[in-house]
Scaffold this motif. Structure first.
Motif, PDB file in Angstrom:
ATOM      1  N   VAL A 134       0.831  -1.200   0.000  1.00  0.00           N
ATOM      2  CA  VAL A 134       0.000   0.000   0.000  1.00  0.00           C
ATOM      3  C   VAL A 134       0.866   1.251   0.000  1.00  0.00           C
ATOM      4  O   VAL A 134       1.989   1.260   0.513  1.00  0.00           O
ATOM      5  CB  VAL A 134      -0.961   0.042   1.214  1.00  0.00           C
ATOM      6  CG1 VAL A 134      -1.954  -1.096   1.157  1.00  0.00           C
ATOM      7  CG2 VAL A 134      -0.193   0.043   2.524  1.00  0.00           C
ATOM      8  N   LEU A 135       0.326   2.283  -0.608  1.00  0.00           N
ATOM      9  CA  LEU A 135       0.908   3.616  -0.558  1.00  0.00           C
ATOM     10  C   LEU A 135       0.012   4.467   0.332  1.00  0.00           C
ATOM     11  O   LEU A 135      -1.202   4.276   0.371  1.00  0.00           O
ATOM     12  CB  LEU A 135       0.983   4.229  -1.956  1.00  0.00           C
ATOM     13  CG  LEU A 135       1.682   3.409  -3.038  1.00  0.00           C
ATOM     14  CD1 LEU A 135       1.618   4.139  -4.379  1.00  0.00           C
ATOM     15  CD2 LEU A 135       3.133   3.135  -2.656  1.00  0.00           C
ATOM     16  N   HIS A 136       0.620   5.421   1.031  1.00  0.00           N
ATOM     17  CA  HIS A 136      -0.139   6.281   1.931  1.00  0.00           C
ATOM     18  C   HIS A 136      -0.264   7.680   1.335  1.00  0.00           C
ATOM     19  O   HIS A 136       0.707   8.229   0.808  1.00  0.00           O
ATOM     20  CB  HIS A 136       0.538   6.335   3.300  1.00  0.00           C
ATOM     21  CG  HIS A 136       0.467   5.029   4.033  1.00  0.00           C
ATOM     22  ND1 HIS A 136      -0.427   4.778   5.035  1.00  0.00           N
ATOM     23  CD2 HIS A 136       1.168   3.879   3.859  1.00  0.00           C
ATOM     24  CE1 HIS A 136      -0.267   3.538   5.467  1.00  0.00           C
ATOM     25  NE2 HIS A 136       0.689   2.973   4.768  1.00  0.00           N
ATOM     26  N   ILE A 137      -1.453   8.228   1.417  1.00  0.00           N
ATOM     27  CA  ILE A 137      -1.694   9.550   0.860  1.00  0.00           C
ATOM     28  C   ILE A 137      -0.856  10.593   1.590  1.00  0.00           C
ATOM     29  O   ILE A 137      -0.829  10.637   2.820  1.00  0.00           O
ATOM     30  CB  ILE A 137      -3.191   9.903   0.936  1.00  0.00           C
ATOM     31  CG1 ILE A 137      -3.968   9.019  -0.053  1.00  0.00           C
ATOM     32  CG2 ILE A 137      -3.433  11.383   0.630  1.00  0.00           C
ATOM     33  CD1 ILE A 137      -5.467   9.210  -0.016  1.00  0.00           C
ATOM     34  N   VAL A 147      -3.673   3.574  -0.730  1.00  0.00           N
ATOM     35  CA  VAL A 147      -3.888   3.140  -2.109  1.00  0.00           C
ATOM     36  C   VAL A 147      -3.152   1.822  -2.297  1.00  0.00           C
ATOM     37  O   VAL A 147      -2.004   1.681  -1.860  1.00  0.00           O
ATOM     38  CB  VAL A 147      -3.357   4.183  -3.108  1.00  0.00           C
ATOM     39  CG1 VAL A 147      -3.521   3.675  -4.544  1.00  0.00           C
ATOM     40  CG2 VAL A 147      -4.041   5.521  -2.910  1.00  0.00           C
ATOM     41  N   ALA A 148      -3.799   0.850  -2.932  1.00  0.00           N
ATOM     42  CA  ALA A 148      -3.162  -0.427  -3.247  1.00  0.00           C
ATOM     43  C   ALA A 148      -3.093  -0.552  -4.770  1.00  0.00           C
ATOM     44  O   ALA A 148      -4.080  -0.933  -5.407  1.00  0.00           O
ATOM     45  CB  ALA A 148      -3.950  -1.592  -2.663  1.00  0.00           C
ATOM     46  N   GLN A 181      -8.770   4.090  -0.507  1.00  0.00           N
ATOM     47  CA  GLN A 181      -9.733   4.562   0.485  1.00  0.00           C
ATOM     48  C   GLN A 181      -9.149   5.785   1.169  1.00  0.00           C
ATOM     49  O   GLN A 181      -8.006   5.754   1.637  1.00  0.00           O
ATOM     50  CB  GLN A 181     -10.031   3.469   1.512  1.00  0.00           C
ATOM     51  CG  GLN A 181     -11.073   3.882   2.555  1.00  0.00           C
ATOM     52  CD  GLN A 181     -11.596   2.700   3.343  1.00  0.00           C
ATOM     53  OE1 GLN A 181     -11.939   1.655   2.766  1.00  0.00           O
ATOM     54  NE2 GLN A 181     -11.664   2.842   4.654  1.00  0.00           N
ATOM     55  N   PHE A 182      -9.922   6.863   1.210  1.00  0.00           N
ATOM     56  CA  PHE A 182      -9.439   8.055   1.897  1.00  0.00           C
ATOM     57  C   PHE A 182     -10.593   8.835   2.478  1.00  0.00           C
ATOM     58  O   PHE A 182     -11.763   8.593   2.156  1.00  0.00           O
ATOM     59  CB  PHE A 182      -8.573   8.923   0.971  1.00  0.00           C
ATOM     60  CG  PHE A 182      -9.292   9.476  -0.236  1.00  0.00           C
ATOM     61  CD1 PHE A 182      -9.858  10.738  -0.229  1.00  0.00           C
ATOM     62  CD2 PHE A 182      -9.374   8.722  -1.402  1.00  0.00           C
ATOM     63  CE1 PHE A 182     -10.500  11.251  -1.344  1.00  0.00           C
ATOM     64  CE2 PHE A 182     -10.020   9.225  -2.525  1.00  0.00           C
ATOM     65  CZ  PHE A 182     -10.582  10.490  -2.493  1.00  0.00           C
ATOM     66  N   GLU A 183     -10.260   9.783   3.352  1.00  0.00           N
ATOM     67  CA  GLU A 183     -11.282  10.552   4.055  1.00  0.00           C
ATOM     68  C   GLU A 183     -10.713  11.899   4.476  1.00  0.00           C
ATOM     69  O   GLU A 183      -9.500  12.117   4.482  1.00  0.00           O
ATOM     70  CB  GLU A 183     -11.771   9.775   5.287  1.00  0.00           C
ATOM     71  CG  GLU A 183     -10.677   9.483   6.292  1.00  0.00           C
ATOM     72  CD  GLU A 183     -11.146   8.557   7.413  1.00  0.00           C
ATOM     73  OE1 GLU A 183     -12.229   7.957   7.296  1.00  0.00           O
ATOM     74  OE2 GLU A 183     -10.411   8.438   8.415  1.00  0.00           O
ATOM     75  N   PHE A 184     -11.613  12.823   4.836  1.00  0.00           N
ATOM     76  CA  PHE A 184     -11.206  14.126   5.362  1.00  0.00           C
ATOM     77  C   PHE A 184     -12.341  14.681   6.199  1.00  0.00           C
ATOM     78  O   PHE A 184     -13.500  14.296   6.058  1.00  0.00           O
ATOM     79  CB  PHE A 184     -10.830  15.095   4.236  1.00  0.00           C
ATOM     80  CG  PHE A 184     -11.928  15.360   3.244  1.00  0.00           C
ATOM     81  CD1 PHE A 184     -12.812  16.429   3.411  1.00  0.00           C
ATOM     82  CD2 PHE A 184     -12.083  14.552   2.123  1.00  0.00           C
ATOM     83  CE1 PHE A 184     -13.818  16.681   2.490  1.00  0.00           C
ATOM     84  CE2 PHE A 184     -13.087  14.788   1.193  1.00  0.00           C
ATOM     85  CZ  PHE A 184     -13.960  15.863   1.384  1.00  0.00           C
ATOM     86  N   THR A 200      -1.657  12.618  -4.123  1.00  0.00           N
ATOM     87  CA  THR A 200      -0.368  11.939  -4.223  1.00  0.00           C
ATOM     88  C   THR A 200      -0.256  10.909  -3.105  1.00  0.00           C
ATOM     89  O   THR A 200      -0.569  11.212  -1.952  1.00  0.00           O
ATOM     90  CB  THR A 200       0.788  12.939  -4.118  1.00  0.00           C
ATOM     91  OG1 THR A 200       0.708  13.868  -5.217  1.00  0.00           O
ATOM     92  CG2 THR A 200       2.141  12.229  -4.178  1.00  0.00           C
ATOM     93  N   ALA A 201       0.167   9.705  -3.466  1.00  0.00           N
ATOM     94  CA  ALA A 201       0.348   8.631  -2.479  1.00  0.00           C
ATOM     95  C   ALA A 201       1.758   8.075  -2.600  1.00  0.00           C
ATOM     96  O   ALA A 201       2.261   7.868  -3.705  1.00  0.00           O
ATOM     97  CB  ALA A 201      -0.682   7.526  -2.695  1.00  0.00           C
ATOM     98  N   ARG A 202       2.382   7.867  -1.440  1.00  0.00           N
ATOM     99  CA  ARG A 202       3.750   7.352  -1.397  1.00  0.00           C
ATOM    100  C   ARG A 202       3.852   6.257  -0.345  1.00  0.00           C
ATOM    101  O   ARG A 202       3.072   6.226   0.604  1.00  0.00           O
ATOM    102  CB  ARG A 202       4.741   8.463  -1.059  1.00  0.00           C
ATOM    103  CG  ARG A 202       4.752   9.617  -2.052  1.00  0.00           C
ATOM    104  CD  ARG A 202       5.745  10.688  -1.630  1.00  0.00           C
ATOM    105  NE  ARG A 202       5.728  11.833  -2.513  1.00  0.00           N
ATOM    106  CZ  ARG A 202       6.414  11.909  -3.655  1.00  0.00           C
ATOM    107  NH1 ARG A 202       7.160  10.886  -4.030  1.00  0.00           N
ATOM    108  NH2 ARG A 202       6.351  12.986  -4.417  1.00  0.00           N
ATOM    109  N   GLN A 203       4.849   5.404  -0.502  1.00  0.00           N
ATOM    110  CA  GLN A 203       5.093   4.377   0.506  1.00  0.00           C
ATOM    111  C   GLN A 203       6.057   4.943   1.529  1.00  0.00           C
ATOM    112  O   GLN A 203       7.270   4.801   1.423  1.00  0.00           O
ATOM    113  CB  GLN A 203       5.665   3.103  -0.126  1.00  0.00           C
ATOM    114  CG  GLN A 203       5.725   1.940   0.853  1.00  0.00           C
ATOM    115  CD  GLN A 203       5.972   0.620   0.162  1.00  0.00           C
ATOM    116  OE1 GLN A 203       5.450   0.382  -0.914  1.00  0.00           O
ATOM    117  NE2 GLN A 203       6.766  -0.235   0.772  1.00  0.00           N
TER     118      GLN A 203
END
Length: 245
Positions: free
Chosen positions: A54-57, A92-93, A100-103, A229-232
């Motif tokens: 997974v990558l993290h936003i 993000v996978a 899946q994201f939220e705010f 943008t998502a990064r590991q």
């Protein structure tokens, strides 16, 4: 015919509404500031199994905006508005085509000057009008104390550059087709997704704000745009990933 005093009172009320340059009236000056709320960690998605990379936003590199436009017979006296979130969190996978994201609604900004210019909005709301817009948006329209989160769960479909997304807003979930452009970041360490979508407030049980019998109102349609943008950056529970990899 109304007595002169009554006519003056009605005129004063109308002028006060119009002077805000927004269909949202300014907040009461005596209202105490809201206590800060600590955001809980996002629930791990069911699809995030051991071994799934997974990558993290990256919140500081991501932006989601919602543009709402004025309507009604007196629309020319109001403003369009841009609401923005810079605090997205989620995962993000890439291999499984899931995200899946939220705010939080109460962390969104209203009418940042640069975002208004980027959206092509030509009017300039006053600081009081902006404060009033934010106050009534959260309390009177979105009921943000009861429904503080917006959550989006997306998955890849068979169609190229289109995701199927479940959007939860105001306690209502709707499934939409979400056009998206996905590219690799310049340094190759992550992914960037961008796109836009038209939604209706009424689809989520929201009644668009209006005053003066609808002569000044917010249109039902809203324009959502995003650049995420998502990064590991670190290992998530059960992801099987190692920091820095």
């Amino acid at each position: 015919m109304l007595p002169h005093a009554h006519r003056c009172t009605l005129l004063a009320c109308a002028c006060a509404l119009l002077a805000a340059c927004s269909p949202f009236a300014p907040p009461p000056t005596a209202s105490p500031p809201a206590a800060p709320v600590t955001a809980p960690a996002m629930q791990v998605p069911q699809w995030q199994q051991p071994g799934v990379r997974v990558l993290h936003i990256s919140a500081q590199e991501s932006l989601l905006t919602i543009t709402v436009r004025r309507g009604g017979a007196l629309a020319r006296l109001g403003h369009d508005h841009v609401i923005a979130s810079r605090t997205l969190q989620g995962v993000v996978a890439p291999a499984t085509g899931r995200a899946q994201f939220e705010f939080r609604l109460d962390e969104m900004s209203v009418d940042e000057e640069g975002l208004r210019q980027a959206a092509g909005l030509t009017t300039t709301p006053s600081a009081d009008a902006i404060a009033g817009t934010r106050h009534n948006m959260l309390l009177r329209v979105l009921d943000a104390e009861r429904y503080p989160w917006v959550r989006i769960a997306a998955r890849r479909t068979g169609e190229k550059e289109v995701l199927e997304a479940d959007i939860t807003l105001h306690g209502v979930t709707r499934t939409v087709q979400l056009p998206v452009r996905i590219t690799q970041t310049a340094d190759g360490s992550g992914l960037q997704a961008s796109g836009s979508l038209l939604l209706k407030q009424s689809d989520f049980g929201i009644v668009p704000f209006a005053v003066l019998g609808g002569a000044m109102a917010v249109q039902d349609q809203m324009e959502l745009a995003f650049r995420i943008t998502a990064r590991q950056e670190f290992s998530a529970p059960g992801s099987g990933a190692s920091p820095g990899r």
